[in-house]
Motif scaffolding. Structure first.
Motif, short mmCIF file in Angstrom:
data_model
loop_
_atom_site.label_atom_id
_atom_site.label_comp_id
_atom_site.label_asym_id
_atom_site.label_seq_id
_atom_site.Cartn_x
_atom_site.Cartn_y
_atom_site.Cartn_z
N ARG A 111 -3.20 -3.80 16.00
CA ARG A 111 -2.70 -2.77 15.09
C ARG A 111 -1.56 -3.36 14.28
N CYS A 118 1.39 -5.30 22.78
CA CYS A 118 1.57 -4.03 23.48
C CYS A 118 0.86 -4.09 24.84
N GLY A 146 0.36 -5.43 18.41
CA GLY A 146 0.68 -4.22 17.67
C GLY A 146 2.17 -4.06 17.48
N TRP A 150 4.33 1.59 18.98
CA TRP A 150 3.06 2.06 19.53
C TRP A 150 3.13 2.10 21.06
N THR A 200 4.21 9.03 16.13
CA THR A 200 3.43 7.99 16.79
C THR A 200 2.95 8.45 18.16
N ARG A 204 -0.84 8.41 19.20
CA ARG A 204 -1.26 7.76 20.45
C ARG A 204 -2.14 8.69 21.28
#
Length: 258
Positions: A111, A118, A146, A150, A200, A204
């Motif tokens: 991402r 991540c 990412g 995130w 976010t 998610r």
């Protein structure tokens, strides 16, 4: 002797000082990441030891407590929340120099903007505690490149927690806002990350629900079980909670300290 361990989705067994798990196309990337973390001196993750004769990956077994829901009282303490945020920051910082390789296959696609690797599922059930303090993260299957926020968003959702108090009692909205600020402060999240954090978390959750439904439709029994018990509806209710109180959470994150 093999001892079966609790796994939310995958089968995991303990053999002596190791655990064995099924591999996937993402396993080489995860093992390269774990090797990198070890080389950086980061001790908050298991080390990888290749595969066994049955083709299962072999990882360190990290002794300690791994809580699940309903969480024990000690796992909801402010000190634990701050320590998890600091452990996550240390993990992210240790991954910042992980060499990029477009040929690597991850469980989830990268991402943008790519800042770190991540973990993808930082939650109490993937955190090892000793004497009530977090010491390591486990289950790196969902690791992927990412942005920091995130990972921070999902960890905050799980540890604050940011669930609708009618579904997961414990902290009313003002308590959630205070603890969200505590988590962001302990992590050292910058202002752009704070501005993006509430939305976010919602992104998610939408990603999680879509993934669960996709995997269940593809015949994955673990995810099918999650849908049968209504996990997707639980997360969608939490998304509505986050939408209702977005301004409260943003104010808590962005208001300067006096």
């Amino acid at each position: 002797m093999e001892e079966r361990l609790d796994g939310r989705v995958n089968e995991v067994v303990r053999v002596g000082a190791t655990v064995r798990r099924l591999t996937g196309p993402w396993t080489p990337a995860v093992h390269a990441l774990l090797d990198h973390l070890a080389g950086q001196g980061f001790t908050g993750a298991p080390r990888a030891h290749g595969t066994d004769p049955q083709g299962r990956e072999v990882l360190d077994h990290l002794p300690g407590d791994v809580p699940d829901y309903p969480l024990p009282g000690w796992a909801r303490a402010d000190a634990v929340l701050a320590d998890v945020a600091r452990l996550l920051r240390a993990y992210h910082d240790a991954t910042a120099g992980f060499p990029a390789d477009p040929a690597r296959e991850w469980y989830f696609p990268p991402r943008n903007p790519v800042e770190v690797i991540c973990h993808g599922d930082v939650a109490p059930y993937n955190t090892v505690f000793r004497e009530g303090r977090p010491v390591a993260f486990i289950d790196f299957d969902t690791a992927h490149p990412g942005p920091r926020v995130w990972d921070v968003a999902y960890a905050a959702y799980r540890f604050v927690p940011l669930s609708d108090p009618r579904q997961l009692p414990g902290f009313p909205v003002d308590g959630q806002a205070r603890r969200l600020r505590l988590f962001a402060d302990a992590y050292g999240l910058d202002r752009p990350g704070r501005e993006a954090l509430p939305d976010t978390v919602r992104d998610r959750l939408a990603h999680l629900v879509a993934h669960m439904r996709e995997q269940a439709a593809a015949g994955h029994p673990g995810f099918a079980h999650h849908l049968e018990r209504g996990d997707d509806r639980f997360y969608l209710t939490d998304d509505e909670h986050l939408a209702r109180h977005r301004d409260t959470f943003r104010a808590a994150l962005l208001t300067p300290r006096v």
